[in-house]
Scaffold this motif. Structure first.
Motif, mmCIF file in Angstrom:
data_model
loop_
_atom_site.group_PDB
_atom_site.id
_atom_site.type_symbol
_atom_site.label_atom_id
_atom_site.label_comp_id
_atom_site.label_asym_id
_atom_site.label_seq_id
_atom_site.Cartn_x
_atom_site.Cartn_y
_atom_site.Cartn_z
ATOM 1 N N TYR B 555 0.830 -1.219 0.000
ATOM 2 C CA TYR B 555 0.000 0.000 0.000
ATOM 3 C C TYR B 555 0.857 1.259 0.000
ATOM 4 O O TYR B 555 0.501 2.282 -0.583
ATOM 5 N N ASN B 556 2.023 1.168 0.672
ATOM 6 C CA ASN B 556 2.817 2.377 0.894
ATOM 7 C C ASN B 556 3.865 2.669 -0.160
ATOM 8 O O ASN B 556 4.756 3.486 0.066
ATOM 9 N N VAL B 557 3.801 2.016 -1.304
ATOM 10 C CA VAL B 557 4.714 2.457 -2.382
ATOM 11 C C VAL B 557 4.242 3.840 -2.826
ATOM 12 O O VAL B 557 3.081 4.190 -2.664
ATOM 13 N N PRO B 558 5.163 4.653 -3.368
ATOM 14 C CA PRO B 558 4.738 5.964 -3.876
ATOM 15 C C PRO B 558 3.619 5.797 -4.910
ATOM 16 O O PRO B 558 3.750 5.017 -5.850
ATOM 17 N N ARG B 559 2.538 6.538 -4.721
ATOM 18 C CA ARG B 559 1.304 6.247 -5.441
ATOM 19 C C ARG B 559 1.019 7.247 -6.553
ATOM 20 O O ARG B 559 1.556 8.364 -6.571
ATOM 21 N N TYR B 560 0.139 6.844 -7.437
ATOM 22 C CA TYR B 560 -0.358 7.721 -8.489
ATOM 23 C C TYR B 560 -0.944 8.969 -7.836
ATOM 24 O O TYR B 560 -1.744 8.891 -6.937
ATOM 25 N N GLY B 561 -0.498 10.101 -8.355
ATOM 26 C CA GLY B 561 -0.943 11.382 -7.825
ATOM 27 C C GLY B 561 0.191 12.122 -7.147
ATOM 28 O O GLY B 561 0.215 13.359 -7.115
ATOM 29 N N GLY B 626 -13.117 7.397 -10.384
ATOM 30 C CA GLY B 626 -12.850 8.099 -11.636
ATOM 31 C C GLY B 626 -11.374 8.163 -11.972
ATOM 32 O O GLY B 626 -10.672 7.163 -11.942
ATOM 33 N N ALA B 627 -10.927 9.374 -12.290
ATOM 34 C CA ALA B 627 -9.524 9.575 -12.631
ATOM 35 C C ALA B 627 -8.699 9.983 -11.427
ATOM 36 O O ALA B 627 -7.492 10.187 -11.540
ATOM 37 N N ASN B 628 -9.342 10.119 -10.284
ATOM 38 C CA ASN B 628 -8.651 10.611 -9.096
ATOM 39 C C ASN B 628 -7.653 9.600 -8.547
ATOM 40 O O ASN B 628 -7.881 8.394 -8.610
ATOM 41 N N PRO B 629 -6.555 10.105 -7.952
ATOM 42 C CA PRO B 629 -5.724 9.218 -7.139
ATOM 43 C C PRO B 629 -6.549 8.707 -5.962
ATOM 44 O O PRO B 629 -7.525 9.343 -5.556
ATOM 45 N N PRO B 640 -4.309 19.436 -3.437
ATOM 46 C CA PRO B 640 -5.079 19.963 -4.573
ATOM 47 C C PRO B 640 -4.233 20.164 -5.812
ATOM 48 O O PRO B 640 -4.641 19.770 -6.911
ATOM 49 N N THR B 641 -3.045 20.776 -5.700
ATOM 50 C CA THR B 641 -2.256 20.988 -6.908
ATOM 51 C C THR B 641 -1.720 19.662 -7.429
ATOM 52 O O THR B 641 -1.690 19.442 -8.640
ATOM 53 N N ALA B 642 -1.323 18.765 -6.535
ATOM 54 C CA ALA B 642 -0.811 17.464 -6.979
ATOM 55 C C ALA B 642 -1.893 16.709 -7.741
ATOM 56 O O ALA B 642 -1.646 16.127 -8.792
ATOM 57 N N MET B 643 -3.117 16.734 -7.198
ATOM 58 C CA MET B 643 -4.220 16.035 -7.884
ATOM 59 C C MET B 643 -4.519 16.685 -9.223
ATOM 60 O O MET B 643 -4.800 15.996 -10.201
ATOM 61 N N ALA B 644 -4.477 18.003 -9.240
ATOM 62 C CA ALA B 644 -4.774 18.712 -10.490
ATOM 63 C C ALA B 644 -3.748 18.342 -11.558
ATOM 64 O O ALA B 644 -4.097 18.158 -12.727
ATOM 65 N N VAL B 645 -2.493 18.223 -11.158
ATOM 66 C CA VAL B 645 -1.450 17.842 -12.125
ATOM 67 C C VAL B 645 -1.656 16.397 -12.557
ATOM 68 O O VAL B 645 -1.585 16.064 -13.747
ATOM 69 N N ALA B 646 -1.933 15.526 -11.589
ATOM 70 C CA ALA B 646 -2.079 14.093 -11.901
ATOM 71 C C ALA B 646 -3.236 13.848 -12.864
ATOM 72 O O ALA B 646 -3.092 13.164 -13.877
#
Lengths: 201, 747
Positions: B555-561, B626-629, B640-646
Motif C-alpha cells: 500500500y505504501n509504495v509511492p502512489r499515483y498522484g 474516476g480519474a482521481n488518485p 489539490p495541486t498534486a491532484m490537479a497535475v495528476a
C-alpha cells in the motif's frame, strides 16, 4: 535524521516544477519556509538561485534571528521577504521566546533599506503580545519602512499540537486559545493608527 | 383525479418573492425527508421528484439509467399494456401509448407559492418489468462479465436535445411537424404515433393543471397567491399549443419538457440556459415588465422543479463569450436556493472574469458543491482530433454528469458504458500466475493486461453496435427525439441514425487501483524482492489474512498522484493504451468512439466484483474514484495541486472528460487572495488539458459528524461525483467513500 529526507537542489527543483502552471496562473512562486530557511542558508541560496534562473518568483518566511550577512547573502535571489516580529520589548521577547530580539530588529531595519518588498508578520499570542499597546509599538517601529507592503496579524492556533503529541512531547501552549475575531479587529485598528497597511489573517 | 396542492400560508397580506422562496425551500426539505423515509437511500442525483401520495404509492426496484439498481416508488394507478409475450412493452408505438397513459394517471401538482405549476412523482422506466426482449441476444455476456463491462446495451438518454426547437414551435407546432412528416414517411407510422402520444399526453396533463389552478384560485384568500394561480392558469392555457412568449413562459415550458424527459427515461440534459433566456430577459427588462428579483424567482422555481444539467458562459461557435446578465441571475438563484444544482461554468480565456469570481465565491460561501467548472481548452482541442471543426467543438454543451453533447445533433451514450480496468487487471494477473509455461514478471503482466484491455474494448464496441441495431425497437428516445434535428424529419429514432453525429462514449474506471497495483508489484516484488510472485499470489488469494505488514508494504509504495513516481507513469501508460485501443478503429459497424475516465457512483458495485488487488486493497472493497488518485496518496504535501497535475496528465484527450474531484477545506479561500488562488488552481488544471472539476468545500469536522448521524445535517449537500445530492440521502457505503476522500486531502 529522524524525519524527512535529504534532497539535492535539483531534486527540489523537480518537485517545484510540477506546480509550474499554477505559479503562472496565480502570479505566485516559491516560498521557502520551515523551520527557517536561514538555518540552511547555503542550500536556500542555491535553490533560490535556480528558481530565479527559471523565472520563478521567490520569497522567504524567516524569523530573521541571524547575522545580517546571512540574510544579505539571500537578498540577490529573493523577490519578497516575510519576517516575524513578536515583541518590541527586549525583556518580554526574551521571556516569551527564550531569545533576544536585538538581531531581529536590527535586521528589520537593514531590510527596510534593502529595496525588496517586505511583509512583517506578528503572530498574536494570548497573554504575550495580544494588547493594543504591544501591536502599536510594532506598527510604530515599521511605519517608516519604505518597502513595507503590510503588517500582517496572525492569530495563534493550535495546529502544532498534533506534532508535539506525535513526538511524545508536552504541548506548552495547551492553555492558550485562539484570539477572538473582535480582538483581532481591535488590534488591527490599533496598528492602523500608525498609518500603515494592516492585514488580518 | 388526485391533485396535490401545497399552500403553506394562512397569511392574507401580499407576499414577497423572498417569503415565497422561503416557503418553497421548506416544502423541498419536507419532500426530501419524505423521500429519504420511503426510499431509504438514494445513491444518485437528488432529483426534484416528489413522492406520490401514500394511497398511490407502490415500492419497486429496477435497473436505473446509469447501470445501477434503484429502489423506487411507482404510481399504483397505472399498469402498462403489454405487446410482447414476456409481458413487457417494446417499440415506439407501445412506448408512446403507455407513456400517454402514464401521464394520464399522473396527479396534478401545484404549489401556489411557485410561479410555475407542475411536479413529477414517478419514473416510467419503473414499469418496464423487462428492459430488453429476451430473444435479442448479443452473445457477449460472458466476456462482458469477465471484464466488468457496463455495456450500455439498453441504456437510455445521456445525450442532449435542443430546447430552442421547443421554444420556437411549442407543443402545437411540434404536433403539426410530426403529423406532416408522418405523411412524408408513412412507413414509419409507428414511430410518429409514439411521438404524437407523448405530446398528447403532456397536453392532457397540462389541461388538468389549468383546470386545477382556476379552481384553487377561486378558493384562495391570499391576494398574491390568487393572482399567481390565475396567471399560471392563463400561461398554461397559452402554452398548451403555442410557443412561449415571455421569460416566465419559457421557464414554464422548460418545466413541462424536463418533467417528461426525466420521467420517460431519466434524462436530465438541458444546456445553455443563459443563452436561451437572454433575449426574453433583455426585452422584458427594457420594457419594465420583468425585474431582476422576479427573474431570479422564476429561475429558482425552475431549478426547484428538478436538478437538470446546465452550462453557463463559454465560447459561442466563433469564440465569443456567451456570458450575459442571465448567467449571473442563474448563479444568484442557486445561491439563494441552497439546494442541489448541476450547473457548470465553462472556463476559457475569454470568459467574463466576474462570472468565474462569483462562481468561486458562491462555492466557498454556500458549500453546496455548486457550481462545477468545465475546461473548454481540453474539451475543444480534444474533440477536433476526431476530425471535427473548432466551431462544432464549441457547440458541444455541458448537459450531464461528466459530459457534453451537441444539442439535438449528437448521440453519445455518455456515462453508460464503462470498462473496469481493475477487473481486466485481475484477469491478466491470474492468467499469468496460472500459466505454468511463463515466468511471472511485470513486463509479462503488462503484456497480458494490454491484450485483455484491447479485447475488453473490442467487446464493448461490439456491444455498442448491438445496442445501436436494436434500441429503437426496444425503448426509443421519444422525448429527446422531439427536440432534435433529424428524427422527426427522417422518421428515425436518435439511436437509429436519426442524428447527424454519433460519438459513443466509453469510460475507463479504476485507474488508480491498477496504476498503484502495477507500481506495488514492480517495486516490492521485482526490484526489491521483498516477496516472490508466488507469495504475492498467496497473500492475494487469502486477502492478506494475518499479513497486514505485507499489505501495508504494498500500500505504501509511492502512489499515483504523488508526481514523478512509477505509479504516475503506470497511470499514463494505462490511459494511453486504453485511448489507443478506443481510437484505432471505430465499432465494427462504423460508429466513432470517444474514451474518457469516469466511474459515476459505481466504485462500490464495481469493487464488489473484484477480489484483492496488489495495491493493498481488500477483496470486494470499492475501486478508485474516476480519474482521481486514491485517498491518502500524498503525505504532508499540497494535495489539490498534486491532484490537479495528476488528473491533467491522464486525460484521454479526444474531447470526453476525465473529471478532477476536489474536496477543499474552507480555509483555502481565506484571506485577501484566497479566491484568486482557487481560480488559479482551476485555470491551471484547465491549462494543462483538464476537462472538468467537481468540487466540494467541506469542513472535515462537519462531515464526520454528519456521517455518524446524517439527520443532524439534513441540509448538507455534497457533490458525490458529477452529480450533487443531500449527504443524508446517500447510503452508508457511498457516504464513507466521500468521507474518506475528504479526510485524506490536505491543504
Amino acid at each position: 535524521m529522524l524525519v524527512g529526507r535529504e534532497m539535492t537542489v535539483d531534486e527540489v527543483i523537480k518537485e517545484v516544477l510540477r506546480d509550474k502552471v499554477f505559479y503562472e496562473t496565480s502570479g505566485g512562486g516559491v516560498t521557502l519556509s520551515g523551520g527557517d530557511p536561514i538555518v540552511q542558508h547555503i542550500f536556500s541560496r542555491e535553490l533560490l538561485k535556480k528558481c530565479k534562473a527559471i523565472g520563478l518568483h521567490t520569497a522567504i518566511e524567516t524569523s530573521a534571528n541571524c547575522q545580517w550577512r546571512t540574510l544579505a547573502s539571500l537578498l540577490p535571489v529573493i523577490d519578497l521577504v516575510m519576517m516575524d516580529i513578536k515583541h518590541i520589548n527586549l525583556e518580554k521577547h526574551g521571556n516569551a521566546t527564550g531569545v533576544s530580539n536585538a538581531k531581529i530588529l536590527e535586521n528589520a531595519v537593514q531590510l527596510s533599506k534593502a529595496n525588496k518588498p517586505l511583509i512583517v508578520r506578528v503572530p498574536i499570542i494570548p497573554g504575550i503580545n495580544d494588547s493594543a499597546g504591544e501591536v502599536e509599538a510594532i506598527a510604530e517601529f515599521v511605519q517608516e519602512f519604505p518597502n513595507l507592503q503590510y503588517l500582517e496579524l496572525l492569530p495563534f492556533h493550535r495546529l502544532g499540537e498534533g506534532k508535539y503529541f506525535a513526538l511524545g512531547l508536552e504541548y506548552p501552549a495547551s492553555h492558550l486559545v485562539t484570539p477572538a475575531k473582535d480582538k483581532m479587529k481591535e488590534l488591527a485598528r490599533a496598528a492602523r493608527k500608525k498609518g500603515i497597511n494592516v492585514h488580518e489573517n | 383525479m388526485l391533485s396535490v396542492y401545497y399552500n403553506m400560508t394562512k397569511e392574507i397580506a401580499e407576499l414577497t418573492f423572498n417569503q415565497r422562496l422561503e416557503a418553497l425551500r421548506e416544502t423541498k426539505m419536507q419532500q426530501t425527508r419524505e423521500k429519504q423515509e420511503v426510499l431509504l437511500v438514494m445513491d444518485q442525483d437528488d432529483h426534484g421528484r416528489i413522492m406520490p401520495p401514500p394511497e398511490l404509492r407502490e415500492i419497486t426496484e429496477y435497473m436505473g439509467p446509469s447501470g445501477e439498481m434503484v429502489r423506487d416508488a411507482k404510481l399504483n394507478n397505472f399498469k402498462p399494456k403489454s405487446n410482447h409475450p414476456s409481458g413487457g412493452f417494446f417499440g415506439p408505438k407501445a412506448c408512446g401509448e403507455n407513456f400517454n397513459l402514464f401521464l394520464k394517471a399522473h396527479p396534478v401538482y401545484i404549489n401556489s407559492m411557485s410561479s410555475l405549476v407542475g411536479g413529477y412523482m414517478a419514473y416510467f422506466m419503473g414499469y418496464r418489468n423487462l428492459g430488453w426482449p429476451p430473444e435479442l441476444v448479443s452473445n457477449l455476456e460472458e466476456e462482458q462479465r469477465k471484464y466488468g463491462i457496463y455495456s450500455g446495451i439498453g441504456a437510455t438518454q445521456h445525450f442532449c436535445q435542443d430546447m430552442t426547437i421547443g421554444f420556437k414551435l411549442g407543443w402545437g407546432g411540434l404536433l403539426k411537424k410530426i403529423r406532416h412528416y408522418k405523411k412524408v414517411n408513412p412507413d414509419k407510422a409507428d414511430f410518429y404515433d409514439g411521438l404524437e402520444q407523448v405530446i398528447l399526453g403532456v397536453q392532457e396533463w397540462m389541461s388538468r393543471h389549468i383546470e386545477a389552478a382556476h379552481e384553487m384560485a377561486k378558493g384562495e384568500k391570499n391576494p398574491t397567491l390568487r393572482r399567481n394561480l390565475e396567471e399560471m392558469a392563463e400561461i398554461n392555457e397559452w402554452l398548451l399549443a403555442k410557443p412561449p412568449r415571455t421569460f416566465r413562459e419559457v421557464c414554464q415550458w422548460i418545466v413541462w419538457y424536463q418533467m417528461i424527459a426525466r420521467m420517460y427515461n431519466g434524462s436530465g440534459s438541458m444546456g445553455q440556459i443563459d443563452v436561451w433566456l437572454e433575449p426574453y430577459y433583455e426585452r422584458e427588462s427594457a420594457a419594465g415588465t420583468l425585474t431582476d428579483e422576479e427573474a431570479i424567482f422564476h429561475l429558482a422555481c425552475l431549478l426547484l422543479n428538478d436538478t437538470q444539467y446546465f452550462q453557463l458562459g463559454g465560447p459561442d461557435a466563433e469564440g465569443k463569450d456567451t456570458t450575459n446578465k442571465v448567467s449571473f441571475l442563474v448563479l444568484e438563484s442557486v445561491h439563494r436556493l441552497k439546494a442541489p444544482a448541476n450547473i457548470g461554468v465553462r472556463v476559457f480565456d475569454g470568459l467574463d472574469p466576474e462570472l468565474l469570481r462569483k462562481s468561486v465565491k458562491i462555492m466557498f460561501e454556500d458549500k453546496t458543491g455548486f457550481p462545477k467548472f468545465l475546461g473548454d481548452k481540453g474539451l475543444v482541442e480534444g474533440f477536433v482530433k476526431n476530425g471535427y471543426s473548432v466551431q462544432l467543438a464549441r457547440q458541444r454543451i455541458y448537459s450531464g454528469c461528466h459530459w457534453f453533447a451537441i444539442p439535438g445533433r449528437e448521440y453519445t451514450l455518455n456515462d453508460c458504458v464503462k470498462i473496469n480496468f481493475a477487473k481486466v487487471f485481475e484477469v491478466a494477473f491470474w492468467e499469468m500466475m496460472n500459466d505454468p509455461n511463463v515466468e511471472p514478471c511485470v513486463d509479462e503482466l503488462w503484456r497480458r493486461f494490454e491484450r485483455h484491455l484491447n479485447r475488453a474494448v473490442e467487446v464493448t464496441k461490439e456491444g455498442l453496435d448491438f445496442h445501436m441495431k436494436h434500441m429503437h425497437q426496444v425503448f426509443p428516445e421519444l422525448v429527446l427525439d422531439l427536440l432534435s434535428y433529424g428524427p422527426i424529419e427522417k422518421g428515425l429514432d436518435a439511436s437509429n441514425r436519426g442524428f447527424e453525429y454519433y460519438n459513443l462514449c466509453i469510460d475507463g474506471s479504476g485507474l488508480a487501483t491498477v496504476a498503484d497495483s502495477f507500481a506495488a508489484v514492480e517495486q516490492r516484488v521485482e526490484k526489491e524482492k521483498r516477496l516472490t510472485w508466488l507469495q504475492l499470489a498467496e497473500h492475494i488469494k487469502n486477502d492478506y489474512k494475518d499479513m497486514e505488514k505485507v499489505r501495508l508494504m504494498l500500500y505504501n509504495v509511492p502512489r499515483y498522484g504523488r508526481g514523478g513516481t512509477r505509479a504516475d507513469d503506470w497511470a499514463v501508460h494505462i490511459v494511453q493504451a486504453f485511448t489507443r485501443f478506443a481510437k484505432e478503429k471505430p465499432t465494427p459497424v462504423g460508429f466513432n468512439v470517444i474514451p474518457g475516465l469516469f466511474s459515476w457512483a459505481s466504485m462500490i458495485s464495481m469493487g464488489q466484483t473484484i477480489g484483492t488487488t496488489p495495491n493493498g486493497r481488500h477483496a470486494y472493497a470499492p475501486i478508485s474514484h474516476g480519474a482521481n488518485p486514491d485517498p491518502c496518496f500524498l503525505k504532508g504535501g499540497s494535495a489539490p495541486t498534486a491532484m490537479a497535475v495528476a488528473v491533467a496528465s491522464v486525460q484521454c484527450g479526444y474531447g470526453n472528460t476525465a473529471p478532477l474531484q476536489l474536496d477543499m477545506d474552507p480555509g483555502l479561500a481565506r484571506g485577501e487572495d484566497g479566491l484568486a488562488k482557487v481560480e488559479a488552481l482551476i485555470k491551471g488544471h484547465f491549462e494543462m488539458g483538464g476537462t472538468m472539476i467537481n468540487m466540494n468545500v467541506i469542513d472535515k469536522k462537519q462531515i464526520l459528524e454528519a456521517h455518524k448521524d446524517p439527520s443532524k445535517y439534513p441540509n448538507l449537500i455534497v457533490r458525490v461525483t458529477g452529480f450533487s445530492a443531500y449527504f443524508a440521502s446517500l447510503s452508508k457505503n457511498l457516504r464513507q467513500l466521500v468521507v474518506d476522500r475528504i479526510l485524506s486531502e490536505e491543504t
